[in-house]
Write a protein that holds these residues in place. Structure first.
Motif, short mmCIF file in Angstrom:
data_model
loop_
_atom_site.label_atom_id
_atom_site.label_comp_id
_atom_site.label_asym_id
_atom_site.label_seq_id
_atom_site.Cartn_x
_atom_site.Cartn_y
_atom_site.Cartn_z
N VAL A 270 -96.85 -1.47 -47.59
CA VAL A 270 -96.92 -0.04 -47.27
C VAL A 270 -98.18 0.20 -46.44
CG1 VAL A 270 -97.08 2.30 -48.19
CG2 VAL A 270 -95.70 0.57 -49.38
N LEU A 271 -98.05 0.97 -45.38
CA LEU A 271 -99.17 1.30 -44.51
C LEU A 271 -99.36 2.82 -44.45
CD1 LEU A 271 -101.27 0.68 -42.18
CD2 LEU A 271 -99.33 0.99 -40.60
N VAL A 272 -100.60 3.25 -44.58
CA VAL A 272 -100.98 4.62 -44.25
C VAL A 272 -101.74 4.55 -42.94
CG1 VAL A 272 -102.32 6.64 -44.91
CG2 VAL A 272 -101.05 5.37 -46.65
N ALA A 273 -101.19 5.16 -41.90
CA ALA A 273 -101.78 5.08 -40.56
C ALA A 273 -102.33 6.45 -40.16
CB ALA A 273 -100.73 4.63 -39.55
N THR A 274 -103.50 6.42 -39.55
CA THR A 274 -104.17 7.65 -39.14
C THR A 274 -104.50 7.60 -37.66
OG1 THR A 274 -106.37 6.78 -39.63
CG2 THR A 274 -105.19 7.86 -41.44
N PHE A 275 -104.92 8.76 -37.14
CA PHE A 275 -105.32 8.84 -35.74
C PHE A 275 -106.83 9.01 -35.60
CE2 PHE A 275 -100.98 10.56 -35.96
CZ PHE A 275 -100.34 9.67 -35.12
N PHE A 313 -94.55 -2.93 -41.27
CA PHE A 313 -94.57 -2.67 -42.71
C PHE A 313 -93.24 -2.08 -43.12
CE2 PHE A 313 -98.86 -2.69 -41.18
CZ PHE A 313 -99.61 -3.30 -42.18
N ASP A 314 -92.84 -2.33 -44.37
CA ASP A 314 -91.58 -1.76 -44.84
C ASP A 314 -91.61 -0.25 -44.77
OD1 ASP A 314 -90.76 -4.31 -45.34
OD2 ASP A 314 -91.05 -4.22 -47.51
N ALA A 338 -92.97 1.10 -38.72
CA ALA A 338 -92.13 1.23 -39.91
C ALA A 338 -90.81 0.48 -39.72
CB ALA A 338 -91.85 2.70 -40.20
N VAL A 339 -90.52 -0.44 -40.62
CA VAL A 339 -89.25 -1.15 -40.58
C VAL A 339 -88.14 -0.29 -41.17
CG1 VAL A 339 -87.96 -3.15 -41.42
CG2 VAL A 339 -90.32 -3.42 -40.64
#
Length: 363
Positions: A270-275, A313-314, A338-339
């Motif tokens: 799991v990924l939390v992506a930010t800007f 990432f899933d 995101a997969v």
């Protein structure tokens, strides 16, 4: 079931859909990449492709084929995490050098050492490190038969020329590159080379990373690669409105709890992506998320979009507050990680660019 297998024990497996999606997408990617592997018969090749089309898979296939032929091989990219992922998936051998550009360049034989401070920032890498390489590159004695560059749009023409100078003129002398100009986050002057200069050019067409709904959204709103017609279904695309940093932080925490505790996903997938670095650091402090380097700790990874380019990432939670700037290129890179599952926790303006603002899910 009672008639055919009365002893059957049915158990819920939350990861089964993700495994099925990965298996089907890997098959599609393998079929597409194999068609272009033999382009390495040429000395100068550049393949263009959108996110999720198999660029990294093709780059690694080229490196692996050259290594098997007994050649000295360099496989590089710009991002450290992507370089680490590629290095982990290829054999360790002195004839196969794999890593991000600065990692491998600063370790070249003959190059004077450069002290890297713990506080090294963008200014250090773009000025001091680049200046060090420019001044001393003529001293490098290491040579290669094949050089492969992944995500070449992140490279400056000077970096590419420096790498090309490392090719042994008496060997196969191959420079193989893959690039996606839509993911150009660093304006360093890269331009696709011309066939008039002896380059062989080709294109990877279909999106083989993202499940159908995610790939379709990227195609419609951000000019992504076409969705695979035989692609598996996704776990859904959702949007939750949030504006302030406090709102975003609270909602991201709730969404991660849902993904991990309710749906049962592996936290490391799991990924939390930010800007922005401000939001990224807030999540790491409030929610105990970790950088990519800490992904082995069974904890959710949290990184800026720039740093996860090339990874997948899933499930991805893409987050922003009203204080953040999200260009189309950044939004494209972030969403395409995101997969199977994608959640956006952002202001309404960002959701509107993806057709999410009306219903909270993709239309």
């Amino acid at each position: 079931m009672q008639l055919l297998r009365p002893d059957a024990d049915l158990q819920w497996d939350p990861e089964s859909r993700s495994r099925l999606a990965h298996a089907r997408l890997e098959q599609l990617c393998g079929d597409q990449v194999r068609a272009l592997e033999r382009l390495d018969a040429n000395r100068k090749v550049v393949v263009t492709a959108g996110a999720g089309t198999g660029k990294t898979c093709l780059a690694m296939a080229w490196a692996r084929r050259a290594f098997v032929r007994g050649e000295r091989v360099l496989l590089t990219c710009y991002n450290d995490p992507l370089g680490g992922e590629m290095r982990a998936r290829l054999p360790e051998n002195e004839r196969l050098i794999v890593g991000s550009f600065f990692d491998v360049a600063l370790m070249m034989e003959g190059l004077p050492s450069l002290e890297i401070p713990e506080s090294a920032d963008r200014h250090f890498w773009d000025n001091i490190a680049v200046g060090h390489l420019h001044s001393n590159w003529r001293l490098v004695t290491q040579r290669f038969d094949t050089i492969v560059i992944d995500e070449t749009q992140d490279f400056s023409p000077a970096w590419i020329a420096q790498l090309q100078a490392l090719l042994d003129p008496t060997g196969p002398h191959r420079l193989l590159m893959v690039a996606d100009e839509s993911q150009s986050l660093y304006p360093r002057g890269f331009a696709l080379p011309s066939i008039d200069e002896g380059w062989t050019r080709c294109e990877l067409v279909n999106n083989c990373r993202n499940t159908f709904e995610i790939a379709s959204m990227l195609r419609r709103h951000l000019n992504g690669a076409p969705a695979p017609l035989r692609g598996p279904e996704s776990a859904g695309i959702h949007w939750v409105e949030a504006n302030t940093i406090d709102e975003v932080s609270e909602l991201v925490g709730e969404e991660i709890d849902r993904i991990i505790d309710f749906e049962g996903h592996d936290p490391t997938r799991v990924l939390v992506a930010t800007f922005s670095t401000v939001l990224r650091d807030r999540f790491r402090e409030d929610l105990a998320f970790v950088p990519w380097e800490g992904g082995e700790s069974r904890t959710v990874i949290c990184e800026n979009v720039h740093r996860v380019k090339g990874l997948e990432f899933d499930c991805v939670v893409l987050s922003a507050s009203t204080e953040d700037t999200a260009t189309d290129a950044l939004l494209y890179v972030g969403a395409s990680r995101a997969v199977a599952g994608l959640t956006l926790i952002t202001p309404r303006a960002i959701a509107a660019r993806l057709g999410l603002e009306s219903s909270g899910s993709w239309r």
